[in-house]
Design a protein around this motif. Structure first.
Motif, PDB file in Angstrom:
ATOM      1  N   HIS A  63      -8.787  -0.413  -0.254  1.00 55.87           N
ATOM      2  CA  HIS A  63      -8.275  -0.480  -1.443  1.00 55.87           C
ATOM      3  C   HIS A  63      -7.621  -1.650  -2.197  1.00 55.87           C
ATOM      4  N   ALA A  64      -7.528  -2.769  -1.156  1.00 57.90           N
ATOM      5  CA  ALA A  64      -6.961  -4.343  -1.812  1.00 57.90           C
ATOM      6  C   ALA A  64      -8.104  -4.521  -2.009  1.00 57.90           C
ATOM      7  N   LYS A  92      -5.588   1.035   7.990  1.00 58.85           N
ATOM      8  CA  LYS A  92      -5.233  -0.315   7.662  1.00 58.85           C
ATOM      9  C   LYS A  92      -6.837  -0.079   7.168  1.00 58.85           C
ATOM     10  N   LEU A 115       1.701  -2.630   4.473  1.00 61.45           N
ATOM     11  CA  LEU A 115       1.990  -1.306   5.074  1.00 61.45           C
ATOM     12  C   LEU A 115       2.994  -1.361   4.936  1.00 61.45           C
ATOM     13  N   ALA A 119      -6.407   0.414   3.742  1.00 63.44           N
ATOM     14  CA  ALA A 119      -4.776  -0.271   2.726  1.00 63.44           C
ATOM     15  C   ALA A 119      -6.797  -1.525   1.896  1.00 63.44           C
ATOM     16  N   TYR A 167       0.552  -1.616   0.033  1.00 65.47           N
ATOM     17  CA  TYR A 167       0.417  -0.180  -0.262  1.00 65.47           C
ATOM     18  C   TYR A 167       0.535   0.972   0.241  1.00 65.47           C
ATOM     19  N   LYS A 168       0.552   1.748  -0.870  1.00 66.05           N
ATOM     20  CA  LYS A 168       1.459   3.268  -0.929  1.00 66.05           C
ATOM     21  C   LYS A 168       1.161   4.293  -1.065  1.00 66.05           C
ATOM     22  N   GLN A 169      -0.345   4.817  -0.895  1.00 61.60           N
ATOM     23  CA  GLN A 169      -0.869   5.904  -0.408  1.00 61.60           C
ATOM     24  C   GLN A 169      -0.904   6.255   0.781  1.00 61.60           C
ATOM     25  N   PHE A 195      -3.428  -5.815   1.891  1.00 64.51           N
ATOM     26  CA  PHE A 195      -2.144  -5.235   1.556  1.00 64.51           C
ATOM     27  C   PHE A 195      -0.985  -4.852   2.897  1.00 64.51           C
ATOM     28  N   THR A 205       0.421  -5.511   8.001  1.00 67.18           N
ATOM     29  CA  THR A 205      -1.182  -6.167   6.864  1.00 67.18           C
ATOM     30  C   THR A 205      -2.158  -5.166   7.947  1.00 67.18           C
TER      31      THR A 205
END
Length: 184
Positions: A163-164, A157, A174, A160, A136-138, A172, A184
């Motif tokens: 988005h996953a 979390k 972290l 993430a 997760y890059k955001q 994702f 995660t």
């Protein structure tokens, strides 16, 4: 029917309510632990209790004198029995600052909430399928004095996980602001 313990009051889960002015609800002002239940009993309770205690101390939440590991064990087992959880389950214990005040609390007294829920598995299961994950890059997490504790601020979390799911992934991973994988 599942039951909860809301600061000493055992209630059916459906009838529990958020107290007006709840600092946990308004500000995420508290710590929690998720505890696995096997054969109707919580496991690794000492480790969970010690991390919760250290987390509450870091947040300057005053832990009631009666709220200790023995108290937790007794009340988690009581809820498991009432909720008919005799095999696998999950427990979440929250220790929050009492309602009152805005950002600056009126008091630092701790209040607690314990809930249990059944799980289909009574043992840990090996996942033979594996998991599809990505990084997760955001948002990247920073290491602070609160990092070792489970605080109520879980929005990174949550995002993430959303988005996953949107990308068809199981989870994702972290990373820290330094690019290290941390959880995660």
């Amino acid at each position: 029917m599942l039951y909860v313990n809301n600061n000493g009051k055992v209630l059916p889960r459906e009838s529990s309510q958020i107290v007006a002015g709840s600092r946990a609800f308004l500000y995420g002002d508290g710590v929690f632990e998720s505890i696995r239940i096997l054969h109707g009993k919580p496991i690794h309770l000492t480790a969970h209790w010690l991390r919760m205690k250290r987390g509450a101390e870091a947040l300057c939440i005053e832990i009631p004198d009666f709220f200790d590991e023995t108290f937790l064990l007794k009340h988690i087992q009581e809820l498991c029995e009432l909720s008919k959880i005799f095999t696998g389950g999950r427990c979440r214990v929250s220790l929050d600052r009492m309602e009152g005040g805005l950002y600056k609390p009126e008091k630092n007294t701790g209040v607690f909430f314990i809930e249990v829920m059944p799980l289909e598995e009574n043992e840990f299961q090996l996942n033979y399928k594996g998991l599809e994950v990505d990084i997760y890059k955001q948002v990247k997490l920073q290491k602070t004095f609160l990092s070792p504790f489970k605080t109520k601020n879980g929005i990174v979390k949550v995002m993430a996980a959303i988005h996953a799911s949107q990308q068809g992934l199981d989870d994702f991973i972290l990373q820290s602001d330094k690019g290290n994988i941390i959880e995660t």
